[in-house]
Design a protein around this motif. Structure first.
Motif, mmCIF file in Angstrom:
data_model
loop_
_atom_site.group_PDB
_atom_site.id
_atom_site.type_symbol
_atom_site.label_atom_id
_atom_site.label_comp_id
_atom_site.label_asym_id
_atom_site.label_seq_id
_atom_site.Cartn_x
_atom_site.Cartn_y
_atom_site.Cartn_z
ATOM 1 N N ASN A 1 1.509 -8.909 -7.584
ATOM 2 C CA ASN A 1 1.705 -8.784 -6.137
ATOM 3 C C ASN A 1 0.364 -8.782 -5.408
ATOM 4 O OD1 ASN A 1 4.510 -8.715 -6.329
ATOM 5 N ND2 ASN A 1 4.549 -6.492 -6.538
ATOM 6 N N GLY B 1 -2.874 -0.025 8.660
ATOM 7 C CA GLY B 1 -1.497 -0.046 9.126
ATOM 8 C C GLY B 1 -0.577 -0.926 8.302
ATOM 9 N N MET B 2 -0.810 -0.974 7.019
ATOM 10 C CA MET B 2 0.028 -1.795 6.152
ATOM 11 C C MET B 2 0.443 -0.979 4.934
ATOM 12 S SD MET B 2 -2.959 -4.233 4.596
ATOM 13 C CE MET B 2 -2.157 -4.760 3.117
ATOM 14 N N GLU B 3 1.526 -1.409 4.327
ATOM 15 C CA GLU B 3 1.984 -0.730 3.126
ATOM 16 C C GLU B 3 1.091 -1.084 1.957
ATOM 17 O OE1 GLU B 3 6.105 -0.816 2.132
ATOM 18 O OE2 GLU B 3 6.687 -1.021 4.228
ATOM 19 N N GLY B 4 1.024 -0.173 1.004
ATOM 20 C CA GLY B 4 0.266 -0.435 -0.199
ATOM 21 C C GLY B 4 0.935 -1.503 -1.046
ATOM 22 N N ILE B 5 0.192 -2.008 -1.987
ATOM 23 C CA ILE B 5 0.688 -3.043 -2.889
ATOM 24 C C ILE B 5 0.777 -2.434 -4.284
ATOM 25 C CG2 ILE B 5 0.126 -5.253 -3.963
ATOM 26 C CD1 ILE B 5 -1.308 -5.942 -1.308
ATOM 27 N N ARG C 1 -1.928 0.215 -8.165
ATOM 28 C CA ARG C 1 -1.553 0.547 -6.781
ATOM 29 C C ARG C 1 -2.786 0.357 -5.902
ATOM 30 N NH1 ARG C 1 3.007 3.146 -5.829
ATOM 31 N NH2 ARG C 1 4.303 3.706 -7.591
ATOM 32 N N ASN D 1 -4.308 0.141 -1.795
ATOM 33 C CA ASN D 1 -4.047 0.472 -0.399
ATOM 34 C C ASN D 1 -5.339 0.341 0.392
ATOM 35 O OD1 ASN D 1 -2.913 1.359 1.957
ATOM 36 N ND2 ASN D 1 -2.323 3.365 1.191
ATOM 37 N N SER E 1 -5.465 2.496 -9.843
ATOM 38 C CA SER E 1 -5.303 2.593 -8.392
ATOM 39 C C SER E 1 -6.625 2.294 -7.707
ATOM 40 C CB SER E 1 -4.775 3.968 -7.970
ATOM 41 O OG SER E 1 -5.769 4.946 -8.110
ATOM 42 N N LYS F 1 -8.141 2.558 -3.566
ATOM 43 C CA LYS F 1 -8.083 2.750 -2.115
ATOM 44 C C LYS F 1 -9.358 2.134 -1.570
ATOM 45 C CE LYS F 1 -5.290 6.866 -1.827
ATOM 46 N NZ LYS F 1 -5.226 8.273 -1.433
#
Length: 121
Positions: free
Chosen positions: A46, A37-41, A30, A32, A106, A108
């Motif tokens: 992806n 201002g965007m959705e996480g992947i 995951r 992010n 994950s 961030k």
């Protein structure tokens, strides 16, 4: 490899040797970028597609200033100079990784684009 080495391998090889970089990601990673201002992947493939379509053409310079680990959390901080469409950009990053069973699960990424060398037109 310990968790710091896993994260270092990812950072040093992203956009340089993507196969080596992606080898330390879990299949369901995951990712992010808070504040963009965007959705996480979700998912390694992806992420590969997203960065392949929107990432830089090449890395000109990379500096990792700090890699700090506590248990399964690793923070990588530094700067990267990239080129895309003949435009050179410098970004500063502080990335927070979670590593589980030898894979990054994950990420961030907190990025700031360097504006210190820009001139007004």
């Amino acid at each position: 490899m310990d968790n710091k080495q896993i994260v270092k391998q990812f950072i040093e090889n992203l956009f340089v040797d993507n196969d080596k970089a992606y080898s330390v990601l879990s299949d369901n990673v995951r990712v992010n970028w808070p504040g963009f201002g965007m959705e996480g992947i979700v998912g390694k493939e992806n992420l590969r597609e997203f960065l392949g379509n929107g990432g830089p053409d090449k890395v000109l310079d990379l500096k990792i200033n700090n890699i700090i680990a506590e248990n399964n959390i690793v923070i990588g901080e530094g700067s990267i100079v990239t080129e895309r469409d003949s435009k050179i950009e410098t970004s500063h990053f502080a990335d927070v990784y979670t590593v589980d069973n030898g894979k990054i699960v994950s990420l961030k990424s907190y990025m700031v684009f360097d504006k210190s060398n820009e001139t007004e037109s």
